[in-house]
Design a protein around this motif. Structure first.
Motif, mmCIF file in Angstrom:
data_model
loop_
_atom_site.group_PDB
_atom_site.id
_atom_site.type_symbol
_atom_site.label_atom_id
_atom_site.label_comp_id
_atom_site.label_asym_id
_atom_site.label_seq_id
_atom_site.Cartn_x
_atom_site.Cartn_y
_atom_site.Cartn_z
ATOM 1 N N TYR A 173 0.834 -1.194 0.000
ATOM 2 C CA TYR A 173 0.000 0.000 0.000
ATOM 3 C C TYR A 173 0.869 1.244 0.000
ATOM 4 O O TYR A 173 2.052 1.201 0.311
ATOM 5 C CB TYR A 173 -0.986 0.016 1.180
ATOM 6 N N CYS A 174 0.253 2.356 -0.390
ATOM 7 C CA CYS A 174 0.929 3.647 -0.413
ATOM 8 C C CYS A 174 -0.092 4.724 -0.080
ATOM 9 O O CYS A 174 -1.070 4.444 0.612
ATOM 10 C CB CYS A 174 1.594 3.892 -1.771
ATOM 11 N N SER A 187 -5.690 2.692 -0.444
ATOM 12 C CA SER A 187 -4.529 3.374 0.131
ATOM 13 C C SER A 187 -4.694 3.680 1.618
ATOM 14 O O SER A 187 -5.764 3.506 2.197
ATOM 15 C CB SER A 187 -4.203 4.661 -0.639
ATOM 16 N N GLY A 213 -2.246 4.700 -4.232
ATOM 17 C CA GLY A 213 -2.461 3.483 -5.001
ATOM 18 C C GLY A 213 -1.512 3.345 -6.173
ATOM 19 O O GLY A 213 -1.333 2.256 -6.704
#
Length: 160
Positions: free
Chosen positions: A115-116, A143, A119
């Protein structure tokens, strides 16, 4: 090989003048008259046949359920500063630009979720790890921002 894959992803999917951290949507190639090209049509047709959860976890409850199984490696691919400012409990930090150095830590059979913050980086990481033979990897498309918006807790670390 992972470095090459990530470089190609950045080259082909980052909008002109944007960095990987700020790019969200890949550019779309259109014909001169504004009509979709044959490639656009073929890609659209292919993508429409994929299951909705293909290589992605699309909701906070789905991620929570997967994490509850206790058999998932959760990787935050944001920068160390972003990670320290707030991450999902149990996540390890492997920034996208360092992911190639850590491929050996990931078993090809292990279920992995990246994850970030938007996305984009997690999608590039999923693609790159797939190229490295890690086929049990998915991205958490909503995210960290959706995780926080859902009222889920985040862990902060000193020095943020």
């Amino acid at each position: 090989m992972l470095t090459v894959a990530l470089s190609l992803c950045l080259l082909f999917f980052a909008p002109q003048g944007a960095s990987a951290a700020t790019a969200i949507v890949p550019p779309v190639v259109k014909a001169a008259a504004g009509e979709a090209t044959a490639i656009d049509s073929a890609v659209e047709q292919y993508l429409s046949k994929l299951p909705s959860d293909f290589r992605a976890i699309r909701s906070v409850p789905a991620l929570k359920s997967l994490l509850a199984s206790g058999n998932v490696l959760l990787i935050d691919v944001r920068t160390p500063a972003e990670y320290r400012a707030g991450h999902i409990a149990g996540a390890i930090n492997r920034p996208l630009n360092d992911l190639g150095r850590h491929v050996a830590e990931i078993s090809p059979e292990q279920e992995v979720v990246l994850y970030c913050s938007s996305g984009f980086r997690s999608a590039m990481g999923v693609m790159a790890l797939q190229l490295e033979g890690r086929h049990q990897v998915k991205g958490f498309a909503p995210s960290i921002e959706s995780w926080k918006a859902a009222g889920e807790p985040v862990v902060t670390t000193e020095g943020a």
